[in-house]
Design an enzyme around this catalytic site. Structure first.
Site, short mmCIF file in Angstrom:
data_model
loop_
_atom_site.label_atom_id
_atom_site.label_comp_id
_atom_site.label_asym_id
_atom_site.label_seq_id
_atom_site.Cartn_x
_atom_site.Cartn_y
_atom_site.Cartn_z
CB SER A 114 15.41 -18.13 29.79
OG SER A 114 14.06 -17.81 30.02
CE LYS A 133 17.22 -19.84 34.70
NZ LYS A 133 16.64 -19.88 33.33
CB SER A 165 14.25 -16.92 33.47
OG SER A 165 14.65 -18.14 32.85
#
Length: 724
Positions: free
Chosen positions: A417, A318, A393
């Site tokens: 997330s 990420k 996310s």
């Protein structure tokens, strides 16, 4: 002389088989194997594995198991032994030859399964008495009946016999290098024939039959050739490597067999990214040095052997993890100049393990929302339905892994997330206990709730990643709590019988489980599947759940202070290189999603964390959640609590159940539970006690192996294999 050479070759073969990537190619003669087939048939060897050892082992006791062959007839110069055992009862420690006549050509140890190739060049394994000496350690009381053995034997004429319990032959398509007995199978019969030809060269009259075993093309049959063939017998499944849905162990086995290099693997994933990511928008940046790093990993494998299971494995992280050589942006245009000066602790651990950071994934900007929309990366889409968002996310990591852009990845989780996109992309995601993994070098959202963790297509791959990235980091004091609580390896919990005897609490409260009937149907099916595997599943309600879920996330309070501290920390950023040094600067620059304007202004307006409101949430919310969950588990003797990861399928409601883990700091794992009628995936979540990731992995692995719910998205099929 031949015996002394091969006695030393046994040690060299073991090192070569495990450490050297000998190319699987070599000269091929049209009549290869003909001389073998024309020979008069030898007596066919038969035998069964006989195990002897203690009748009972105590927990923690190390004990020896002697392996011999009973009912033996005929002669056998090579054997492939397979031992299966319950990994929850035993740990494999070591293997050695049972007597001086036997050499071990290779060992492949997996959780619950041990494969050994052994040879006896001058005599016969069937006459050798004790063939192998194995050492195990008992984890729980149990007798030797928990270790089962099978064998495949080869005579020097190339004939092969297998015990009736299990076939160990490796099927291949047509003739191939190493098929010296001409049976279209790479097996120990081929190794027996190659042993007979050991030491000859191209001038020998038998070279026409031996040439197919000259893997290193030096016109001689030498130790490297024996190592290469031994490696194929151990690792090669006889089929071309298939990238789609490949897990880390299958990749490593393909590399060990010489069928695949890290360079080839990286290029395969890059090809998929270039073909498909214009549709998904899952990635923000691709590592321009990935192929160069892969070449270095291949060279190191050849020279020294693999560092471990992540050696040469491409990983997607990420884009809020600091990564040397790549920008770290949190998805915001305002940080597109953030070329960090160090790796995040978890990224460094991956690199130290030999992993290749292939790309940085898109995310919800600053990890604030659950839609994976950012000013820099745009809107990431779900690979099962391009009209839906993939959750967030960490949706870029989830979407890219579901579409087979890398072997595994990292996400972060503040409120859900990791687990929300895992649910909506039919992958596995682990939110660890706060303190098991370091947050150092991760752009923060709320450090009281933030944690990084693995995302992968299988539980085993998630466990392998968790092994690599977890552990104490002096720069994140929370990780001091993990000292002494991390097991030697989370892969030891990969037990397909892990649900047997477990006790699971199925949450009934609609505020946690939701009301979507298709999701509830899959949740109840998961409970039934667990019962079928020997678990007891009981309905429960979480005490005080309404009060727990009334509390807000602390990201609204902490974000400004945590972000400003990150942007001013010279261990992470180069102050002279970035244009924004605080949230105030970012707002003034106006280079972010316009939809975040009110959120950023509100959070920037928080003047201090030294308020009663903040302290009450931090103290009372955490204590109430922890006490309620621990009390529920103790009162009902639960190993884990079960509920949906999201209360809706992909693009629907994420629900509020995902707050239980961050509000308590306890670990949780999201697992694929299947698909609703429209073809959209849904996940289930198991929550456990602090630092009980191993138990969650055990339960999750058993459920995964019993159900195999994950299916690759049909919109992103395998690419055509390029002609060679």
């Amino acid at each position: 002389m031949k015996k002394s050479l091969l006695a030393s070759a046994g040690l060299l073969l073991l090192g070569s088989t495990l450490l050297l990537g000998v190319p699987v190619s070599g000269a091929y003669a049209e009549d290869a194997g003909a001389a073998v087939r024309d020979q008069a048939p030898a007596a066919v060897p038969t035998a069964f594995v006989q195990l002897s050892g203690p009748s009972l082992a105590s927990p923690g006791e190390t004990f020896a198991v002697s392996v011999s062959l009973s009912g033996a007839t005929g002669s056998a110069t090579a054997g492939k032994f397979v031992f299966e055992y319950d990994p929850s009862s035993f740990d494999y420690i070591s293997a050695a030859a049972g007597n001086p006549e036997v050499s071990i050509a290779g060992v492949n140890a997996e959780s619950g399964k041990l494969t050994i190739v052994a040879t006896d060049a001058d005599g016969s394994l069937t006459d050798a008495g004790a063939v192998l000496a194995l050492t195990f350690k008992a984890k729980a009381a149990g007798d030797i009946s928990g270790i089962n053995g099978y064998v495949e034997l080869g005579a020097d004429d190339g004939s092969v016999v297998q015990t009736p319990e299990q076939s160990l032959a490796v099927q291949i398509a047509g003739s191939a290098p190493g098929d010296l007995n001409g049976n279209s199978v790479i097996d120990v019969g081929d190794l027996s024939v190659l042993l007979k030809y050991f030491g000859i060269d191209a001038s020998d009259a038998n070279w026409g039959s031996a040439a197919i075993g000259d893997f290193n093309k030096n016109n001689a049959i030498d130790l490297a050739d024996l190592a290469a063939l031994g490696k194929k017998v151990l690792y090669d499944n006889g089929q071309p490597f298939q990238l789609m849905e490949a897990d880390i162990m299958s990749i490593q086995n393909a590399m060990a067999a010489g069928k695949l290099t890290s360079v080839e693997l990286v290029q395969m994933y890059l090809d998929r990214i270039h073909e498909y990511d214009d549709d998904l928008h899952s990635l923000i940046s691709i590592n321009p040095d990935a192929l160069q790093i892969a070449k270095a990993m291949d060279d190191e494998r050849q020279e020294k052997g693999p560092r471990g299971l992540l050696h040469g494995i491409p990983i997607i992280v990420k884009d809020n993890y600091d990564t040397l050589g790549l920008k770290t942006t949190a998805g915001c245009k305002c940080l597109d100049d953030n070329q960090t000066v160090s790796d995040a602790f978890m990224v460094k651990k991956l690199k130290d393990a030999g992993a290749i950071i292939l790309a940085k994934a898109n995310l919800s900007e600053f990890a604030i929302n659950t839609d994976t929309l950012s000013s820099l990366g745009g809107q990431t889409k779900d690979p099962y339905d391009l009209t839906k968002n993939p959750g967030g996310s960490s949706g870029g990591t989830g979407s890219s892994l579901a579409a087979n852009f890398a072997a595994a990845g990292l996400g972060t989780d503040t409120g859900g997330s990791i687990r929300i996109p895992s649910s909506w992309n039919s992958i596995v995601g682990i939110r660890p206990t706060i303190g098991l993994t370091s947050r150092d070098g991760i752009i923060p959202l709320a450090l009281s709730q933030d944690v990084g963790g693995p995302m992968a297509r299988t539980v085993a791959d998630a466990a392998i990643l968790l092994d690599a990235v977890s552990g104490y980091d002096p720069n994140d004091i929370a990780t001091a709590g993990s000292v002494g609580k991390k097991p030697a390896s989370y892969t030891r919990y990969l037990d397909k019988n892990g649900l047997k005897g477990a006790r699971i609490g199925l949450v009934l409260d609609s505020s946690v489980a939701g009301s979507n009937q298709e999701v509830l149907g899959l949740l109840n099916k998961a409970a039934d599947d667990m019962r079928a595997q020997g678990a007891t599943v009981v309905g429960v309600n979480i005490p005080n759940v309404a009060d727990i879920l009334k509390y807000p996330s602390l990201s609204g309070y902490e974000f400004k202070f945590n972000l400003n501290e990150y942007l001013s920390n010279t261990r992470f950023v180069d102050p002279a290189a970035i244009r924004n040094h605080s949230l105030t600067d970012i707002i003034a620059g106006n280079e972010f999603l316009t939809s975040l304007t009110n959120t950023l202004n509100t959070r920037n307006g928080i003047e201090s964390l030294d308020t009663q409101e903040y302290k009450d949430i931090l103290l009372f919310r955490t204590r109430l959640t922890q006490q309620s969950l621990l009390g529920l588990m103790a009162d009902n003797s639960l190993d884990a609590i079960l509920y949906p990861s999201t209360t809706g399928p992909t693009g629907g409601s994420s629900g509020s159940a995902n707050r239980l883990s961050p509000f308590s700091g306890f670990p949780a794992i999201s697992l694929p539970a299947g698909f609703v009628a429209s073809g959209l995936p849904v996940g289930i979540e198991l929550l456990g006690r602090p630092y009980d990731e191993g138990e969650l992995i055990k339960l999750g692995y058993a459920y995964e192996q019993a159900t195999h719910n994950r299916k690759a998205p049909e919109l992103f099929p395998a690419l055509p294999v390029p002609a060679k």
